[in-house]
Every structure is written in C-alpha cells, then in structure tokens.
Design an enzyme around this catalytic site. Structure first.
Site, PDB file in Angstrom:
ATOM      1  N   LYS A 118       0.842  -1.198   0.000  1.00 17.60           N
ATOM      2  CA  LYS A 118       0.000   0.000   0.000  1.00 17.60           C
ATOM      3  C   LYS A 118       0.875   1.245   0.000  1.00 17.60           C
ATOM      4  O   LYS A 118       1.907   1.286   0.683  1.00 17.60           O
ATOM      5  CB  LYS A 118      -0.913  -0.015   1.227  1.00 17.60           C
ATOM      6  CG  LYS A 118      -1.964   1.098   1.233  1.00 17.60           C
ATOM      7  CD  LYS A 118      -2.909   0.952   2.420  1.00 17.60           C
ATOM      8  CE  LYS A 118      -3.944   2.046   2.458  1.00 17.60           C
ATOM      9  NZ  LYS A 118      -4.872   1.919   3.613  1.00 17.60           N
ATOM     10  N   SER A 130      -9.684   2.031   2.689  1.00 16.61           N
ATOM     11  CA  SER A 130      -8.788   2.721   1.782  1.00 16.61           C
ATOM     12  C   SER A 130      -7.780   1.796   1.094  1.00 16.61           C
ATOM     13  O   SER A 130      -7.123   2.192   0.136  1.00 16.61           O
ATOM     14  CB  SER A 130      -8.011   3.804   2.551  1.00 16.61           C
ATOM     15  OG  SER A 130      -7.223   3.223   3.586  1.00 16.61           O
ATOM     16  N   SER A 138     -10.092  -0.299   6.949  1.00 15.44           N
ATOM     17  CA  SER A 138      -9.506  -0.128   5.621  1.00 15.44           C
ATOM     18  C   SER A 138      -8.790  -1.343   5.064  1.00 15.44           C
ATOM     19  O   SER A 138      -8.374  -1.330   3.906  1.00 15.44           O
ATOM     20  CB  SER A 138      -8.541   1.070   5.629  1.00 15.44           C
ATOM     21  OG  SER A 138      -9.263   2.268   5.716  1.00 15.44           O
TER      22      SER A 138
END
Length: 485
Positions: A79, A154, A178
């Site tokens: 990420k 996210s 997330s």
C-alpha cells in the site's frame, strides 16, 4: 491456475525442489499486471527493474539451498502509505507525487529479511481517507469481480491486486476498516492486528491511535504466514507492544469444538442487507456443526462508534497532516509570493476534497471552546466501546458478524454523499476504537459480489481469530472462487 494463486507452502515446496524459479514468479506477477491492471488500476508505481534484479539473486540462493522460509521469493504489493526506500511513496496524493523516501518502514525491513520481492506500490484513498478508493489523487481502482463497482477502501488497491491474481499477497493499513472492508468487497482474506502488534514506523500517519498495518491474502493460512513475519516489537515505534509473537500456524491445527461465539444484535440489525445477514447466519451454522456454540449479545455503544471515530480520526489527521506544507518534502506551489501563501497554495492544490474535509472537521473539534464538547466526549465514548468488547470477550472467545452491511457499490454511487459513505464502516470502526484484532474472510456472494464474515477477538488473540477463520474456510469453498477479468 497461475502459480501465484497456489498456497505459499505449495510455492515454497516448488522453489525448494527447484521446480520453479523466483524469476518465474516475478514474471507471472508482471504478466498478470500487464494483462489486467488497465481494467483494475490497482498499481500506482511499479518496481520492475529492481524486482527482476532481486529475483535473479534469489534464484542463485535457491541453487545454494538458501530458500529457508515460506515467504522467500514471493511477489508482494505494498500500500502506497508504507514508505519504501528509493521507491516512490505518494499516499495517493498529488501533494506527495514526487516523494521518494530515504528509509524503509519496519515492515519492509522485515519482509526484506524474508526475501520477498516488492512488485510495486498500490493505490488507495488519499492519505487512507475513504471507503471506496475513489478519493485517490491519481486513479480509481476497480473491483475485479465487476469493474463497475468499487473495491472498497482505503486499501482498495491491495485487496484488488490480490483478488485479481497480480501478487501473492499485499500489505494494507486499517484505521477504521480499511483492510477488512476491501477484503470483504473483493473476496479475499484481510486481517487488522491488535493495535501495537505490528510496527507503525514508516506508515504515513492518518490517525495515530487507530492505524495498524496488516496482510491481505487468498487464504487464512497464507495470512498467518505474513503476520508471523511482520509482527513484533519495534524500538522505533513508541506504540509498539513488547508482546511475544506466537506461531500462528499452530493455531490453524486446532478445531473449534466448545468455542463460544458472541453475535451482537446490532451487527445484524437495521441497514444490513438481507443477503449479507443470511450468509453470516449460514457461516454460524457451519461453525455450529463443528462444535462451536453461539449466542446473541449486545454491544450497546456501537451505535455511537461512527460519530466518535470521525471526530477522533479527523482530529488526529488535522495534526498529522500539518507536516505536509511544501517546506520539507512533497510538491511545492510555485505561485506563492510569500511563506503564508506557499502554505495555502500548496495545501489547496495538493490535498483532495475528502482530506480537506477531515482536516477542517478535526481542527474544529480540537479548537478552544469545542474540545470538551466534541473531542473529549468522543474519547469517553471510545472508552465505553472498548469496555463493551472487554465485557463480551470475557465470556466469549470471539465476536462474529458481517464485515460490511452490504456488498460493494457502484463507482460514483456514493462519492457525493459523505455521511452515507462514513456509515459504510459502521461494523468495522468499533474494532479500531477498541484496539482488538479482527479478520474478514469470504462467506458467500450476493448478485455476483463477495460477502465478508468478520471475526473479532481479544487483544493479541490473533491466533484465536485465525483458528476460527481457518476452520470455517476449510469447511467451505468461497475462498476458491476467482473473478473473471
């Protein structure tokens, strides 16, 4: 089947037996990215040249019989809010479009010690603020099961890359769901560890008292392999817990006979789609058939979790994001005539709408005259939510419910309705406020889109979470389904 879709232990055996090379694994990863990422748009930055060089070195290590750990040679996606030395880290924000860190996050050092291969950096909601990946400053990642739908957020890029078969596993971060919510939407396994279990050093902070790094994988066993290597105390992180890391793989050998499950009535109440509710009840029946028992309970303060979370998270974000001002790193506005204008112009141009919204909300909540009414009260509610979990988990081994109240929604469907978007995290947020571990595992489909089952336990009881998740996974076939891109 692609080699990357096999279990870690299967890939590792093939590497040890010299039936496959690390270069072949990396080739498979980049070939798949070239094949599908134009549709999925999971990656922001690729690390192809360095990854291939690393793979060649690892192939030599295999010849010397040095492939001694299960993660050896596995292609991983990271990420883009986890800093990677020399590899662009943007947090999906235009403000950091040119940022190349000069050090690694602790989790990256741990993965490098296991000789994983970093394929590239994955898209996300800007600074991890969002539930759909539509808040990225660069592109909107799509759900591999249906590219008209969001992958969640996210960590949407991380979940989508795993679901699409682009990488063996991915790392994400979870502040209010997330990791788990996109795992649910994309039909993969995603774990949020106990707060403090995994070092946050090198994770670009959104809300420091809530953020936690965790793995996204295809199976529970693979997830346990990753957590085992990235967990542990870190001197560089003052919130890192000095608690022994057990061998999570041993937990997978235990059955669930006699295990006590709590099912909060609030988690199956108003707003939860009927198909989602049905799949969760079916999952409870599967566990019941294996000897577990379940009872309905109440987490009475969970109804206040969303309001408390967005006050606390936004308050911490307003402080954490003050560092992005155009002075030290990132993009700087060239239109300013003085220092104050530079701050204003840089932040106005660099931050997206959702980030600005949360900074303003957080600044308001922390301001003189409003601190007691908002921030302090939200902290008190957080304590009540934690006490609810403590009380329930004294009497039960795990808490089970849906990960999200619905399946994925269409791109563009909710982006202009922030309150509806915030409510989408209603089932995951309480876990972060309480600091306890939770996992999402696939438990069915509704109209062709995955449904996630959330399993929660007491602090540092990731082994129990894995034990229940693995027992359920082994009794079902949902995790074997693959999207057709």
């Amino acid at each position: 089947m692609s080699i990357l879709e096999e279990s870690f232990s299967s890939i590792h055996k093939k590497l040890k037996d010299k039936d496959v090379k690390v270069t072949e694994l990396v080739d498979a990863s980049y070939e798949r990215i070239k094949e599908v990422d134009e549709k999925v748009q999971a990656f922001l930055t690729l690390n192809e040249e360095e990854a291939r060089q690393h793979a060649e070195k690892l192939d030599q290590a295999i010849q010397n019989d040095e492939a001694n750990n299960v993660l050896f040679g596995l292609p991983a996606g990271i990420k883009d809010n986890i800093v990677t030395n020399g590899l662009r880290t943007t947090c999906a924000s235009q403000l950091l479009a040119n940022f190349e860190p000069v050090h690694n996050a602790t989790v990256m050092d741990k993965l490098h010690a296991q000789e994983t291969v970093t394929v590239g950096k994955l898209n996300m909601d800007e600074f991890a603020m969002g539930s759909s990946n539509e808040n990225s400053g660069f592109q909107t990642t799509r759900n591999p099961w249906n590219v008209e739908y969001v992958p969640g957020g996210s960590s949407g890029g991380s979940a989508a890359a795993v679901a699409a078969g682009e990488v063996a596993f991915a790392l994400g971060s979870d502040t209010g769901g997330s990791i788990r919510q996109p795992a649910s939407y994309c039909g993969v396994v995603g774990l949020k560890p106990t707060y403090g279990r995994v070092s946050r050093f090198g994770l670009v902070a959104f809300a420091s008292s809530l953020d936690q790094i965790g793995p996204l994988t295809r199976t529970v066993e693979d997830n346990a392999y990753v957590l085992r290597e990235i967990a542990g105390h870190c001197r560089k992180d003052s919130t890192s817990a000095d608690v022994e890391v057990p061998d999570y793989l041993s937990s997978l050998k235990q059955d669930v006979k006699g295990l006590r499950i709590a099912v909060p009535k609030e988690y199956l109440g108003e707003g939860v789609h009927e198909d989602v509710k049905k799949h969760v009840l079916d999952a409870l029946k599967v566990l019941e058939d294996q000897g577990a028992t379940w009872e309905e309970v109440s987490l009475p303060h969970s109804q206040y979790a969303v309001a408390a979370y967005y006050l606390l998270a936004s308050s911490e974000a307003s402080a954490n994001l003050a560092r992005f001002d155009g002075v030290r790193y990132g993009v700087r506005s060239e239109n300013a005539n003085n220092l104050i204008d530079m701050y204003k112009e840089t932040r106005s141009q660099g931050f997206g709408d959702e980030v600005k919204r949360r900074i303003m909300l957080g600044t308001f909540a922390l301001s003189s005259g409003y601190y007691d009414a908002y921030y302090k009260k939200a902290q008190k509610v957080r304590t009540l939510i934690k006490q609810d979990f403590d009380q329930i988990l004294n009497d039960y081994d795990v808490v089970i419910g849906p990960t999200a109240p619905t399946t994925a929604f269409k791109v563009g469907e909710k982006i202009n309705d922030p309150l509806t978007m915030y409510a989408n995290d209603i089932l995951t947020i309480p876990v972060n406020l309480a600091g306890v571990p939770a996992i999402s595992v696939p438990c069915g489909f509704s109209e062709g889109l995955p449904v996630g089952l959330q399993i929660i336990s007491k602090p540092f009881a990731e082994g129990t979470v894995y034990r229940v998740a693995h027992a359920y996974e082994q009794a079902t076939e949902h995790h074997k389904a693959k999207p057709e891109l």
